[in-house]
Motif scaffolding. Structure first.
Motif, PDB file in Angstrom:
ATOM      1  N   ASN A   1       0.826  -1.198   0.000  1.00  0.00           N
ATOM      2  CA  ASN A   1       0.000   0.000   0.000  1.00  0.00           C
ATOM      3  C   ASN A   1       0.864   1.253   0.000  1.00  0.00           C
ATOM      4  N   ILE A   2       1.811   1.289   0.924  1.00  0.00           N
ATOM      5  CA  ILE A   2       2.610   2.495   1.082  1.00  0.00           C
ATOM      6  C   ILE A   2       3.529   2.678  -0.110  1.00  0.00           C
ATOM      7  N   MET A   3       4.023   1.571  -0.675  1.00  0.00           N
ATOM      8  CA  MET A   3       4.902   1.692  -1.837  1.00  0.00           C
ATOM      9  C   MET A   3       4.117   2.177  -3.059  1.00  0.00           C
ATOM     10  N   LEU A   4       2.847   1.750  -3.166  1.00  0.00           N
ATOM     11  CA  LEU A   4       2.016   2.229  -4.277  1.00  0.00           C
ATOM     12  C   LEU A   4       1.818   3.735  -4.161  1.00  0.00           C
ATOM     13  N   VAL A   5       1.529   4.191  -2.938  1.00  0.00           N
ATOM     14  CA  VAL A   5       1.353   5.627  -2.701  1.00  0.00           C
ATOM     15  C   VAL A   5       2.640   6.362  -3.061  1.00  0.00           C
ATOM     16  N   THR A   6       3.769   5.799  -2.597  1.00  0.00           N
ATOM     17  CA  THR A   6       5.066   6.433  -2.858  1.00  0.00           C
ATOM     18  C   THR A   6       5.333   6.542  -4.351  1.00  0.00           C
ATOM     19  N   VAL A   7       5.050   5.453  -5.072  1.00  0.00           N
ATOM     20  CA  VAL A   7       5.320   5.459  -6.513  1.00  0.00           C
ATOM     21  C   VAL A   7       4.456   6.518  -7.201  1.00  0.00           C
TER      22      VAL A   7
END
Lengths: 240, 410
Positions: free
Chosen positions: B307-313
């Protein structure tokens, strides 16, 4: 790879950029947008070219294709002896990193990263060693007069200073071509003069510069003016 | 891009939004910590059960009779149950190494309950008085704490000597140590206290320390009469030979009591090794159940990483575009985001291990957790794998972005 370059060099003569009848179409069918409709352009090493056109004329598309950020739908693009459309994604990244220095309207510095680290970035992707990277980045920042701002982050710099960091970053790898997309669009009159003065100096040093703009006084600084309208080149003249 | 540069870029990415990274790390560390702690709790409770069973004595067979010889001998229940009752002769036969070579010692047991023990004015109702031979103490893991055990000679001569359980001794003498050598009354008969048994952990609902042990001959003469034995305690020579010893005991008793071949055995033989095995299996199931629950929380933590990596990307799409314009290759971008995700979950894993190491020092729900070292390695490995697995989707998305689209992103 070197073998290919040799063969190709004989075909493409000595033009640095050779665009042949390039078409770019976005979308399909009725909604298709023909951004470029058969553009041919040759730029030799050492030229200072301004590409002018109103918004929607296709000049940004041309700039993206010139910068290997996008590939033409049809036609060929020979850059420094190699056919860009034939290159793989990674090879295109390599070409961008080695041969082209980008300068954007909105500077496009990496946020929260120091000026020095920003300038080092393309050198990192070119696999240079740490010490060499640092040396080259410092020299590039010196060249744009920001030797005392190396540790500053983008949000600690003025617009003019940010664009100068961006120019330093574009110069760091020693690219064949400097590609500037509306480089003064976000700058005040004083910074505009600074940046354009810098371009003049780079041209005098023998760099190839292509500036995309819609401002006449920016275009007037170049030696050659290419005008684009409705996806076609409508005029191409040496101005100075 | 060298590994060091990649690591630097990943670290800068993580520290750019500290709170978000911290919360993601928390999610993973809860998962990893839960795996280690819950496995330790399961393991600890398994070990506790095992320790209690070992306190009962290992290599132990307890022979008792089910009384009746089955329903088909209608009207002959009395004689039948007498036919199958255990006797001192049975005990003697079982102790014969030629008849039962895998048996190391045999102790006949008779019990009488509810006897009142008196020391002067103090009296105490002993829940169970056990009459047996000296072999009983080592076989059932019931050592004498203070004083000494009685001897075979005491049994042969029906000496009125007694060993008191901890509770009994405390009730009668306050200080168990002062009981040795004193005389108490059990019912109406005087007994000399030889020793006090060491304290035993409870294995069931009864207090195993509220007992007294006397020579079996004395118990028969004074309290219980000359009826059947309650049970015979048999100790096998070795843990590996408990099963063969059980077979020998069954065979011998069946022959001695002339049990018809078509009849179910009237003797019930409890095998302590089997009980131990069963309870170990139960504990293993319990541990697996806890580990599954914990693994679910680890997966939830992993989804947090995705989830957080998707947001970051998404948030850094423009940055990805810039990097690509500056010559970053697909695998460089992929590597940067994969390392970010893996770092998140590895840091989470390390924190989880640290917290688990502290938490497992304390009793949890009455169980002293026993750390399983392999669970730490496993949890750390899984957390790294979680980072790689759950980070790969966002990282591939970032790496696959076309530079032109990424640069246009606002």
């Amino acid at each position: 790879m070197p073998a290919v370059l040799v063969v190709v060099a004989s075909v493409a003569a000595d033009a640095l950029i050779d665009i042949r009848d390039v078409t770019k179409t976005y979308g399909h069918g009725e909604t298709a947008v023909h951004a470029l409709q058969g553009v041919s352009l040759r730029v030799d090493a050492g030229e200072y070219v301004a590409v002018m056109g109103s918004s929607g004329s296709g000049k940004s598309t041309l700039m993206n294709i010139l910068g290997c950020l996008d590939v033409p739908s049809r036609g060929e693009y020979w850059l420094d002896g190699s056919n860009v459309a034939r290159l793989s994604e990674d090879q295109q990244a390599l070409v961008r990193g080695r041969k082209i220095g980008f300068i954007f309207q909105s500077f496009n510095l990496i946020p929260r990263t120091t000026a020095l680290a920003n300038v080092e970035l393309p050198l990192t992707y070119a696999h240079l060693r740490r010490a060499e990277r640092r040396r080259r980045a410092n020299r590039a920042l010196e060249l744009v007069g920001l030797a005392d701002r190396t540790g500053h982050r983008p949000n600690q710099l003025s617009g003019g200073q940010q664009q100068r960091v961006a120019i330093a970053r574009a110069l760091a790898t020693g690219p064949r071509i400097l590609l500037a997309d509306e480089p003064t669009g976000n700058l005040d009159a004083h910074s505009t003069d600074e940046v354009l003065g810098m371009f003049d100096g780079l041209h005098d040093d023998g760099r190839t510069i292509i500036v995309i703009t819609h401002e006449h006084d920016v275009a007037a600084r170049a030696r050659r003016l290419v005008q684009v309208a409705d996806g076609r080149i409508v005029s191409d003249e040496v101005t100075r | 891009m060298s590994p060091r540069d990649l690591m630097g870029a990943a670290l800068r990415g993580l520290t750019a939004n500290k709170l978000r990274s911290l919360l993601t790390v928390l999610g993973v560390s809860i998962g990893v910590g839960a795996v280690i702690v819950l496995v330790a709790v399961g393991n600890g409770s398994g070990k506790a059960v095992q320790a209690r069973l070992e306190a009962m004595g290992t290599n132990l067979l307890t022979v008792s009779t089910t009384g009746g010889g089955g329903g088909f001998q209608r009207g002959q229940a009395g004689p039948a149950s007498q036919q199958y009752s255990l006797t001192l002769d049975d005990a003697a036969a079982l102790a014969d190494t030629r008849l039962a070579p895998d048996v190391s010692s045999v102790a006949p047991v008779m019990t009488s309950s509810g006897s009142t023990a008196t020391n002067g004015d103090t009296s105490y109702t002993v829940s169970q008085v056990i009459g047996t031979t000296p072999a009983y103490m080592p076989a059932t893991n019931t050592p004498v704490g203070i004083g000494s055990s009685f001897t075979q000679e005491d049994v042969d001569t029906s000496q009125r000597v007694i060993l008191l359980g901890q509770t009994t001794a405390t009730e009668l003498f306050t200080r168990p140590a002062s009981a040795v050598g004193q005389t108490i009354k059990l019912g109406a008969v005087d007994f000399v206290v030889r020793g006090v048994l060491a304290s035993k952990d409870s294995t069931g609902f009864n207090d195993p320390n509220a007992t007294a042990i006397v020579p079996i001959s004395t118990l028969r003469a004074t309290q219980a009469g000359y009826g059947a034995l309650s049970q015979i305690v048999v100790q096998a020579k070795d843990t590996d030979r408990v099963d063969t010893a059980q077979a020998e005991v069954t065979q011998l008793l069946t022959a001695r009591h002339q049990v018809p071949a078509n009849q179910t055995s009237p003797f019930r033989i409890t095998n302590s090794a089997q009980i131990l095995q069963t309870s170990q299996d139960t504990a293993a199931t319990f541990t697996a159940l806890l580990a599954t629950v914990a693994a679910i929380s680890l997966v939830v933590g992993g989804i947090g990483v995705t989830n957080i990596m998707l947001v970051t990307v998404t948030e850094r799409t423009r940055e990805i575009g810039i990097r690509k314009a500056l010559g970053a290759r697909r695998r460089t971008i992929l590597g940067q985001f994969l390392i970010e995700a893996t770092l998140l979950s590895l840091i989470g894993g390390a924190v989880g291990v640290g917290v688990a190491l502290i938490v497992t020092r304390f009793q949890l729900a009455g169980v002293q957790p026993a750390l399983v070292p392999s669970s730490i390695g496993l949890a750390l490995g899984v957390s790294a794998a979680v980072g790689l697995f759950f980070g790969s989707m966002p990282a591939h998305r970032a790496a696959g972005l076309r530079p032109i689209d990424a640069l246009r992103h606002e």
